[in-house]
Design a protein around this motif. Structure first.
Motif, mmCIF file in Angstrom:
data_model
loop_
_atom_site.group_PDB
_atom_site.id
_atom_site.type_symbol
_atom_site.label_atom_id
_atom_site.label_comp_id
_atom_site.label_asym_id
_atom_site.label_seq_id
_atom_site.Cartn_x
_atom_site.Cartn_y
_atom_site.Cartn_z
ATOM 1 N N SER A 115 1.733 5.908 -3.575
ATOM 2 C CA SER A 115 1.752 4.925 -2.497
ATOM 3 C C SER A 115 0.492 5.103 -1.668
ATOM 4 O O SER A 115 0.020 6.224 -1.475
ATOM 5 C CB SER A 115 2.993 5.112 -1.618
ATOM 6 N N GLY B 185 -2.693 2.848 1.024
ATOM 7 C CA GLY B 185 -3.210 1.664 1.676
ATOM 8 C C GLY B 185 -3.529 1.885 3.145
ATOM 9 O O GLY B 185 -4.219 1.082 3.764
ATOM 10 N N ALA C 159 -4.106 -1.677 -1.613
ATOM 11 C CA ALA C 159 -2.657 -1.465 -1.499
ATOM 12 C C ALA C 159 -1.910 -2.188 -2.616
ATOM 13 O O ALA C 159 -1.012 -1.619 -3.245
ATOM 14 C CB ALA C 159 -2.164 -1.943 -0.139
ATOM 15 N N ASN D 122 0.175 -0.154 -5.279
ATOM 16 C CA ASN D 122 1.613 -0.199 -5.042
ATOM 17 C C ASN D 122 2.361 -1.198 -5.914
ATOM 18 O O ASN D 122 3.575 -1.105 -6.042
ATOM 19 C CB ASN D 122 1.886 -0.493 -3.568
ATOM 20 N N ILE E 61 0.951 -2.474 3.354
ATOM 21 C CA ILE E 61 1.560 -1.474 2.476
ATOM 22 C C ILE E 61 3.001 -1.864 2.179
ATOM 23 O O ILE E 61 3.458 -1.828 1.030
ATOM 24 C CB ILE E 61 1.479 -0.068 3.096
ATOM 25 N N SER F 33 3.089 -4.814 -0.204
ATOM 26 C CA SER F 33 2.670 -4.473 -1.567
ATOM 27 C C SER F 33 3.689 -3.583 -2.262
ATOM 28 O O SER F 33 3.926 -3.708 -3.474
ATOM 29 C CB SER F 33 1.294 -3.796 -1.554
#
Length: 204
Positions: free
Chosen positions: A46, A48, A58, A62, A107, A110
């Motif tokens: 993960s 961003g 991101a 993701n 984030i 995404s």
């Protein structure tokens, strides 16, 4: 890794940029060559929030990288294998709530896009006998995301702490193990912490 070995298991590390399709392919080849199969794939990458991240990073990490990694590893997974996607409550409930800490919206969006894209692949996973589950967690105490959020939007972390103790990394890890082993329907979501947050977003 040392803890795994000390407990009587074995462990190895393979570094690679999961947002690079060529690196993902090399990783899949290495797993196949060394182990011959992959029983459980945990999609935990993960990002961003990094200061030097470009606007599209991101989504590449993701969503796109998660799908690429699952697709590349799927041929190595036997009947009974499991793919576990790890996310946050802020991302999992992004469509319902949309109220996220400052700077976290790209984030969250995404990560939700990644979860949606993987859920669309559940029929393909199922055709190979591979299960798919999701682990959604509240802010996890001691993680890099919480430290980054404390710098960007301290009030968001303070408000979650005020609602109750944040779950620990150990609690989160135990739930990921559970998500990778227990018999549940494809697409089942396991929740860690933030009972108030979950209840507020799942009513009806």
């Amino acid at each position: 890794m040392d803890g795994i070995v000390a407990a009587g298991g074995s462990a190895s590390v393979h570094g690679g940029d999961v947002s690079d399709p060529a690196a993902v392919e090399m990783m899949a080849e290495e797993v196949g060559r060394v182990f011959g199969r992959l029983d459980t794939l945990v999609l935990n990458a993960s990002g961003g929030l990094e200061r030097d991240a470009d606007p599209g990073y991101a989504l590449r990490l993701n969503r796109d990288a998660q799908v690429d990694l699952a697709t590349a590893m799927l041929p190595l997974m036997p009947d009974g294998g499991r793919i576990v996607f790890v996310t946050s409550h802020q991302a999992h409930f992004f469509r319902e709530k949309g109220d996220v800490p400052q700077g976290y919206a790209p984030i969250a969006a995404s990560k939700r896009a990644g979860e949606d894209a993987l859920r669309e692949l559940i029929p393909e996973f199922g055709s190979r006998g591979v299960g798919f589950t999701v682990v959604s967690g509240d802010m996890i105490d001691g993680t890099i995301i919480v430290r980054l959020l404390e710098r960007r939007d301290p009030s968001s972390v303070e408000s979650r702490r005020a609602a109750g103790p944040l779950p620990t990394i150990e609690e989160f890890a135990r739930m990921i193990v559970r998500a990778g082993t227990v018999d549940v329907a494809g697409g089942h979501t396991f929740y860690v912490g933030g009972d108030d947050y979950v209840a507020a977003n799942t009513v009806g």
